[in-house]
Design a protein around this motif. Structure first.
Motif, PDB file in Angstrom:
ATOM      1  N   ALA A  42     -14.159  12.719  -1.590  1.00 20.26           N
ATOM      2  CA  ALA A  42     -13.758  13.698  -2.591  1.00 20.26           C
ATOM      3  C   ALA A  42     -14.496  13.430  -3.898  1.00 20.26           C
ATOM      4  CB  ALA A  42     -12.254  13.644  -2.815  1.00 20.26           C
ATOM      5  N   GLY A  43     -15.664  14.060  -4.070  1.00 18.65           N
ATOM      6  CA  GLY A  43     -16.378  13.973  -5.328  1.00 18.65           C
ATOM      7  C   GLY A  43     -16.842  12.587  -5.682  1.00 18.65           C
ATOM      8  N   GLY A  44     -17.068  11.728  -4.707  1.00 13.88           N
ATOM      9  CA  GLY A  44     -17.560  10.395  -4.994  1.00 13.88           C
ATOM     10  C   GLY A  44     -16.532   9.464  -5.581  1.00 13.88           C
ATOM     11  N   ALA A  45     -15.252   9.769  -5.457  1.00 15.36           N
ATOM     12  CA  ALA A  45     -14.198   8.917  -6.000  1.00 15.36           C
ATOM     13  C   ALA A  45     -14.165   7.594  -5.248  1.00 15.36           C
ATOM     14  CB  ALA A  45     -12.845   9.615  -5.884  1.00 15.36           C
ATOM     15  N   PRO A  46     -13.870   6.488  -5.939  1.00 15.64           N
ATOM     16  CA  PRO A  46     -13.801   5.199  -5.253  1.00 15.64           C
ATOM     17  C   PRO A  46     -12.639   5.155  -4.268  1.00 15.64           C
ATOM     18  CG  PRO A  46     -12.982   5.004  -7.495  1.00 15.64           C
ATOM     19  CD  PRO A  46     -13.563   6.375  -7.378  1.00 15.64           C
ATOM     20  N   LEU A  47     -12.804   4.369  -3.221  1.00  9.52           N
ATOM     21  CA  LEU A  47     -11.752   4.229  -2.225  1.00  9.52           C
ATOM     22  C   LEU A  47     -10.723   3.196  -2.675  1.00  9.52           C
ATOM     23  CD1 LEU A  47     -13.750   4.129   1.136  1.00  9.52           C
ATOM     24  CD2 LEU A  47     -12.806   6.106  -0.048  1.00  9.52           C
ATOM     25  N   ASP A  48      -9.488   3.432  -2.296  1.00  7.77           N
ATOM     26  CA  ASP A  48      -8.382   2.493  -2.516  1.00  7.77           C
ATOM     27  C   ASP A  48      -7.906   2.075  -1.130  1.00  7.77           C
ATOM     28  OD1 ASP A  48      -6.054   1.178  -3.081  1.00  7.77           O
ATOM     29  OD2 ASP A  48      -5.044   2.861  -4.062  1.00  7.77           O
ATOM     30  N   ILE A  49      -8.274   0.855  -0.716  1.00  8.28           N
ATOM     31  CA  ILE A  49      -7.981   0.398   0.643  1.00  8.28           C
ATOM     32  C   ILE A  49      -6.970  -0.736   0.594  1.00  8.28           C
ATOM     33  CG2 ILE A  49      -8.929  -0.515   2.793  1.00  8.28           C
ATOM     34  CD1 ILE A  49     -11.668   0.531   1.951  1.00  8.28           C
ATOM     35  N   GLY A  50      -5.892  -0.585   1.345  1.00  8.83           N
ATOM     36  CA  GLY A  50      -4.928  -1.666   1.526  1.00  8.83           C
ATOM     37  C   GLY A  50      -5.099  -2.275   2.910  1.00  8.83           C
ATOM     38  N   PHE A  51      -5.203  -3.591   2.970  1.00  5.59           N
ATOM     39  CA  PHE A  51      -5.364  -4.301   4.245  1.00  5.59           C
ATOM     40  C   PHE A  51      -4.017  -4.909   4.613  1.00  5.59           C
ATOM     41  CE2 PHE A  51      -9.338  -4.290   1.940  1.00  5.59           C
ATOM     42  CZ  PHE A  51     -10.285  -3.944   2.888  1.00  5.59           C
ATOM     43  N   TYR A  52      -3.325  -4.328   5.584  1.00  9.12           N
ATOM     44  CA  TYR A  52      -1.989  -4.766   5.982  1.00  9.12           C
ATOM     45  C   TYR A  52      -2.127  -5.610   7.257  1.00  9.12           C
ATOM     46  CZ  TYR A  52       0.428  -1.684   2.656  1.00  9.12           C
ATOM     47  OH  TYR A  52       0.907  -1.087   1.513  1.00  9.12           O
ATOM     48  N   VAL A  53      -1.832  -6.896   7.128  1.00 16.28           N
ATOM     49  CA  VAL A  53      -2.089  -7.855   8.211  1.00 16.28           C
ATOM     50  C   VAL A  53      -0.766  -8.295   8.829  1.00 16.28           C
ATOM     51  CG1 VAL A  53      -3.258  -9.989   8.849  1.00 16.28           C
ATOM     52  CG2 VAL A  53      -4.068  -8.669   6.866  1.00 16.28           C
ATOM     53  N   VAL A  82      -4.842  -7.188  -0.012  1.00 19.42           N
ATOM     54  CA  VAL A  82      -4.494  -7.800   1.275  1.00 19.42           C
ATOM     55  C   VAL A  82      -3.010  -8.125   1.266  1.00 19.42           C
ATOM     56  CG1 VAL A  82      -4.912  -9.708   2.858  1.00 19.42           C
ATOM     57  CG2 VAL A  82      -6.809  -8.758   1.534  1.00 19.42           C
ATOM     58  N   VAL A  83      -2.276  -7.548   2.191  1.00 19.90           N
ATOM     59  CA  VAL A  83      -0.823  -7.703   2.253  1.00 19.90           C
ATOM     60  C   VAL A  83      -0.457  -8.357   3.575  1.00 19.90           C
ATOM     61  CG1 VAL A  83       1.409  -6.524   2.149  1.00 19.90           C
ATOM     62  CG2 VAL A  83      -0.552  -5.609   0.863  1.00 19.90           C
ATOM     63  N   SER A  84       0.165  -9.518   3.511  1.00 17.25           N
ATOM     64  CA  SER A  84       0.602 -10.171   4.750  1.00 17.25           C
ATOM     65  C   SER A  84       1.994  -9.688   5.132  1.00 17.25           C
ATOM     66  CB  SER A  84       0.611 -11.690   4.576  1.00 17.25           C
ATOM     67  OG  SER A  84       1.805 -12.138   3.981  1.00 17.25           O
ATOM     68  N   MET A  85       2.216  -9.562   6.425  1.00 19.57           N
ATOM     69  CA  MET A  85       3.525  -9.127   6.904  1.00 19.57           C
ATOM     70  C   MET A  85       4.610 -10.118   6.503  1.00 19.57           C
ATOM     71  SD  MET A  85       4.705  -8.206  10.795  1.00 19.57           S
ATOM     72  CE  MET A  85       4.850  -9.924  11.305  1.00 19.57           C
ATOM     73  N   ALA A  86       4.295 -11.410   6.520  1.00 21.21           N
ATOM     74  CA  ALA A  86       5.294 -12.413   6.155  1.00 21.21           C
ATOM     75  C   ALA A  86       5.774 -12.201   4.727  1.00 21.21           C
ATOM     76  CB  ALA A  86       4.708 -13.820   6.317  1.00 21.21           C
ATOM     77  N   ASP A  87       4.843 -11.911   3.808  1.00 22.59           N
ATOM     78  CA  ASP A  87       5.229 -11.654   2.423  1.00 22.59           C
ATOM     79  C   ASP A  87       5.985 -10.333   2.297  1.00 22.59           C
ATOM     80  OD1 ASP A  87       4.027 -14.010   1.641  1.00 22.59           O
ATOM     81  OD2 ASP A  87       2.162 -13.048   0.992  1.00 22.59           O
ATOM     82  N   ALA A  88       5.515  -9.320   3.018  1.00 19.25           N
ATOM     83  CA  ALA A  88       6.161  -8.001   2.942  1.00 19.25           C
ATOM     84  C   ALA A  88       7.591  -8.053   3.475  1.00 19.25           C
ATOM     85  CB  ALA A  88       5.336  -6.977   3.711  1.00 19.25           C
ATOM     86  N   GLN A  89       7.820  -8.851   4.510  1.00 21.12           N
ATOM     87  CA  GLN A  89       9.183  -9.001   5.034  1.00 21.12           C
ATOM     88  C   GLN A  89      10.124  -9.524   3.960  1.00 21.12           C
ATOM     89  OE1 GLN A  89       8.306  -9.948   9.780  1.00 21.12           O
ATOM     90  NE2 GLN A  89       8.517 -11.627   8.334  1.00 21.12           N
ATOM     91  N   GLN A  90       9.654 -10.506   3.199  1.00 22.86           N
ATOM     92  CA  GLN A  90      10.480 -11.052   2.130  1.00 22.86           C
ATOM     93  C   GLN A  90      10.696 -10.026   1.033  1.00 22.86           C
ATOM     94  OE1 GLN A  90      11.975 -14.085   2.139  1.00 22.86           O
ATOM     95  NE2 GLN A  90      11.179 -14.401   4.201  1.00 22.86           N
ATOM     96  N   GLU A  91       9.642  -9.309   0.681  1.00 23.67           N
ATOM     97  CA  GLU A  91       9.738  -8.316  -0.393  1.00 23.67           C
ATOM     98  C   GLU A  91      10.699  -7.192  -0.045  1.00 23.67           C
ATOM     99  OE1 GLU A  91       6.925  -4.987  -2.654  1.00 23.67           O
ATOM    100  OE2 GLU A  91       6.007  -6.496  -1.342  1.00 23.67           O
ATOM    101  N   HIS A  92      10.603  -6.709   1.194  1.00 25.95           N
ATOM    102  CA  HIS A  92      11.391  -5.540   1.587  1.00 25.95           C
ATOM    103  C   HIS A  92      12.703  -5.893   2.274  1.00 25.95           C
ATOM    104  CE1 HIS A  92       8.082  -3.027   0.385  1.00 25.95           C
ATOM    105  NE2 HIS A  92       7.265  -3.506   1.317  1.00 25.95           N
ATOM    106  N   GLY A  93      12.923  -7.182   2.591  1.00 34.99           N
ATOM    107  CA  GLY A  93      14.145  -7.575   3.271  1.00 34.99           C
ATOM    108  C   GLY A  93      14.289  -6.928   4.633  1.00 34.99           C
TER     109      GLY A  93
END
Length: 521
Positions: A42-53, A82-93
């Motif tokens: 889209a018009g050369g806009a930079p990408l926003d990439i999340g890496f969910y591991v 970079v988002v680890s599942m172990a950290d996300a589990q704690q964050e989201h309960g």
């Protein structure tokens, strides 16, 4: 004089020295300049990439996560991408994030509550790329690949697989195609929005989670989204032009010096199967096992020299009576499993690890020892192939080890479950594995998932999945599907032939399955 690497992988995620004002500004300036290289459709806009591991909280997964994070940060992405599942589990309960849909729901809700409705940094060109713990990435190639698609549209990209036969873990459906999880797959912002809208209108219902990468594809099929196959970008192994590729987690596994005598294998069996199954187990792995093997049953058996069969009925009575713990209504063996664990705790102290298998489980003992040798036996560890139950958006449900592929308890986990006064079977024939999952959840002991444990036969898994997954520790059942008119001899031959083929094809050993632990370790 050597030059220090730009990023110290073992430390950069968790500790930073105090920085001057200029030092604090410089990485931001560099990051902004580098992000201009990652242009979107889209018009050369930079990408926003999340890496969910989908990584868990143990050393070899953390080491692999550090390696990935170093790679993407060096390419100009923020380390928070970079988002680890172990950290996300704690964050989201929520401990059902491994099943994808709850993770998507939770992360999108959190993003919205934190101002995600503002214009995104990528001008709407936002992607989530789901990865397995050992999946590696070439950030430049990945960005170039994703830049060819408008993320505002519902895109689902990956290495597409289609089952060649009917698989029980896919509910005997060959449609839809689904991504090879070890090669990673990408979901655009447009599809994330569509998924959230679908979950709002049709919340996740109760039920079982077995292989969520297929279950996600099946859900997306219902909203008219199918995977776009990009095998040359999402690769089985590293090659020119690959954005992602599968690697082995074993290169990060520690070796802790486990001895075979520190492990005990308990085979759960019953009198009616002694003559048919114990000879096969002895032939294929138990007789040559460097680990002691006990057959725990409701009656004794001396038909095979060297097979140690323990009759539990004298000590545990009705708890191991097959007419009570294995009925047509339940067939769950809950009371029998409790008896087995109590027996191990009372009569087999001093081991570091206790392994419980079924009497139709083909076990790769050297591989089992290698995996156990990478885990801390001093912690309460509940290990095997993870299944889930009732993982919904707001309700985390229960994870449990499906015991057909084998279940492993550390000594501390065994102690906790045996001493738990509230861990009671609701009925003798209640599901043993699901009951254990619920009890361990109440004890704050989470499932340690090791994908080498397999609840089913090889035919139920796509060949590419078996190729890139961890080497198998086990397969369950015999795969002997013959007409009812077949003789006992024909069934016995089919069982033996199938197991011999699985050993030769998948255990990466010759005819002798049970070579010494020292050779493997």
């Amino acid at each position: 004089q050597t030059t220090a690497p730009p990023i110290a992988m073992a430390t950069f995620r968790d500790s930073f020295r105090p920085a001057s004002h200029l030092e604090m500004q410089f990485p931001l300036i560099v990051g902004v300049l580098l992000s201009a290289c990652f242009t979107g459709a889209a018009g050369g806009a930079p990408l926003d990439i999340g890496f969910y591991v989908r990584s868990q909280d143990f050393p070899h997964h953390r080491a692999a996560l550090d390696e990935l994070t170093a790679t993407v940060v060096e390419a100009g992405h923020p380390h928070t991408s970079v988002v680890s599942m172990a950290d996300a589990q704690q964050e989201h309960g929520h401990y059902g994030l491994w099943s994808y849909l709850p993770w998507i729901w939770k992360s999108e809700q959190a993003r919205s509550s934190q101002g995600g409705k503002r214009r995104a940094a990528g001008g709407g060109q936002r992607w989530i790329v789901f990865l397995e713990p050992a999946t590696m990435v070439d950030p430049k190639v990945l960005s170039d690949t994703l830049a060819g698609f408008d993320a505002k549209e519902p895109w689902y990209l990956g290495h597409a697989l289609r089952d060649s036969g009917l698989s029980i873990i896919h509910h005997y459906q060959q449609d839809p195609e689904y991504p090879l999880a070890h090669a990673g797959f990408a979901i655009s912002a447009g599809l994330l929005k569509k998924i959230v809208e679908d979950l709002e209108a049709n919340p996740i219902g109760g039920g079982q989670q077995i292989e969520p990468v297929w279950e996600l594809a099946n859900r997306l099929k219902k909203i008219s989204v199918r995977i776009k196959d990009l095998k040359k970008a999402f690769c089985v192994e590293k090659a020119a032009g690959c954005a992602t590729w599968a690697t082995s987690i074993d290169r990060h596994r520690p070796t802790l010096g486990l001895k075979p005598e520190s492990v005990l294998i308990a085979v759960k069996t019953v009198g009616k199967f002694h003559d048919v199954r114990i000879p096969l187990l002895q032939e294929f792995w138990a007789e040559t096992s460097p680990v002691e093997v006990l057959y725990l049953s409701n009656e004794g058996y001396d038909g095979i020299p060297g097979a140690k069969v323990v009759d539990l009925s004298g000590e545990f009575g009705d708890m191991v009576d097959p007419s009570k713990e294995s009925t047509k209504q339940g067939s769950g063996h809950c009371s029998k499993m409790v008896a087995i664990l109590q027996y191990l705790h009372r009569h087999q102290p001093g081991r570091k690890w206790y392994v419980v298998t079924d009497d139709d489980t083909l076990l790769n003992v050297p591989r089992l020892l290698r995996v156990l040798d990478s885990h801390d036996h001093g912690k309460a560890v509940y290990m095997g192939e993870r299944y889930g139950w009732n993982h919904m958006q707001q309700h985390q449900g229960t994870n449990y080890v499906t015991t057909g592929g084998g279940m492993v308890l550390s000594a501390e986990a065994l102690r906790k479950i045996v001493e738990c006064s509230s861990c009671q079977c609701r009925a003798p024939d209640a599901s043993d594995d699901m009951s254990l999952g619920s009890w361990f959840r109440g004890l704050d002991v989470e499932v340690t998932h090791e994908e080498g444990f397999r609840q089913s036969e090889p035919s139920n898994f796509h060949e590419e999945v078996l190729k890139v997954s961890d080497p198998p520790i086990s397969f369950h059942r015999f795969g002997a599907r013959l007409p009812g008119s077949a003789s006992k001899e024909e069934f016995a031959k089919a069982r033996r032939d199938n197991w011999r083929a699985w050993v030769t094809t998948y255990f990466k050993q010759s005819e002798k399955v049970g070579k010494s632990a020292s050779e493997e370790l």
